[in-house]
Scaffold this motif. Structure first.
Motif, PDB file in Angstrom:
ATOM      1  N   ASP A  81      30.934  14.703 -33.335  1.00 34.55           N
ATOM      2  CA  ASP A  81      31.204  16.136 -33.354  1.00 34.55           C
ATOM      3  C   ASP A  81      29.890  16.917 -33.288  1.00 34.55           C
ATOM      4  N   VAL A 138      28.982  19.621 -34.721  1.00 35.43           N
ATOM      5  CA  VAL A 138      28.506  20.089 -36.030  1.00 35.43           C
ATOM      6  C   VAL A 138      27.785  18.968 -36.762  1.00 35.43           C
ATOM      7  N   THR A 172      24.500  18.221 -35.062  1.00 38.55           N
ATOM      8  CA  THR A 172      23.513  19.247 -35.388  1.00 38.55           C
ATOM      9  C   THR A 172      22.974  19.050 -36.795  1.00 38.55           C
ATOM     10  N   LYS A 203      33.031  27.845 -34.447  1.00 38.12           N
ATOM     11  CA  LYS A 203      32.176  26.698 -34.139  1.00 38.12           C
ATOM     12  C   LYS A 203      30.701  27.084 -34.223  1.00 38.12           C
ATOM     13  N   SER A 204      30.372  28.277 -33.759  1.00 34.18           N
ATOM     14  CA  SER A 204      28.997  28.762 -33.836  1.00 34.18           C
ATOM     15  C   SER A 204      28.542  28.889 -35.293  1.00 34.18           C
ATOM     16  N   MET A 257      29.781  27.232 -37.866  1.00 29.05           N
ATOM     17  CA  MET A 257      29.681  25.890 -38.445  1.00 29.05           C
ATOM     18  C   MET A 257      28.394  25.197 -38.016  1.00 29.05           C
ATOM     19  N   ILE A 258      28.018  25.361 -36.764  1.00 25.82           N
ATOM     20  CA  ILE A 258      26.767  24.760 -36.293  1.00 25.82           C
ATOM     21  C   ILE A 258      25.576  25.410 -36.988  1.00 25.82           C
ATOM     22  N   ALA A 281      25.403  24.012 -40.362  1.00 29.45           N
ATOM     23  CA  ALA A 281      24.904  22.636 -40.328  1.00 29.45           C
ATOM     24  C   ALA A 281      23.387  22.614 -40.224  1.00 29.45           C
TER      25      ALA A 281
END
Length: 151
Positions: free
Chosen positions: A51, A53, A56, A116-117, A119-120, A123
């Motif tokens: 994944d 995330v 990263t 998603k942005s 979460m990244i 991370a």
């Protein structure tokens, strides 16, 4: 050929942000190396079906560890290497796509991309913090062991 392009682009991006953040001239090459290694770790993990995330998170942890090693080796603050090294991992394109979808009233896609942005981005922060926590634990253990020997 694609891997070489990724290597060069991530190196240039990290070194260029080192210039923007006024890193010392002698550390710009090392900033590029840190960014390039972080991006390669990310790409290897992501291409092996991990994944984005999690990839990263691992890549930012590696960037932070390498930054700490370089800081100690070259007697330079860690922030110089870690900030420049993290730049290739920042999800700028993803955040741009999220905003574009918001403007185009495609809210479902926009929310998915924004989540998603975020979460990244989280991370990246967690990877940096986790590396620093481990570094502090190791440093305190060494100090305590040295203090016990002195008694």
């Amino acid at each position: 050929m694609v891997i070489l392009e990724h290597l060069m682009t991530s190196f240039i991006a990290a070194a260029a942000f080192g210039i923007i953040f006024n890193a010392p001239r002698q550390s710009l090459f090392k900033c590029g190396i840190v960014g390039m290694l972080g991006w390669i770790i990310y790409m290897i993990m992501y291409l092996n079906d991990m994944d984005a995330v999690l990839a990263t998170l691992l890549a930012s942890f590696v960037v932070a560890v390498i930054s700490q090693v370089f800081a100690k080796m070259y007697k330079t603050p860690v922030i110089i290497f870690s900030v420049a090294g993290i730049i290739p991992l920042v999800p700028g394109g993803l955040a741009y796509d999220a905003m574009r979808n918001f403007v185009q009233n495609d809210y479902n896609a926009a929310i998915n991309l924004a989540a998603k942005s975020f979460m990244i981005s989280g991370a990246i922060a967690i990877g940096l913090i986790f590396s620093e926590v481990i570094n502090q634990i190791i440093r305190n253990a060494r100090l305590n062991a040295g203090a016990r020997r002195m008694r």
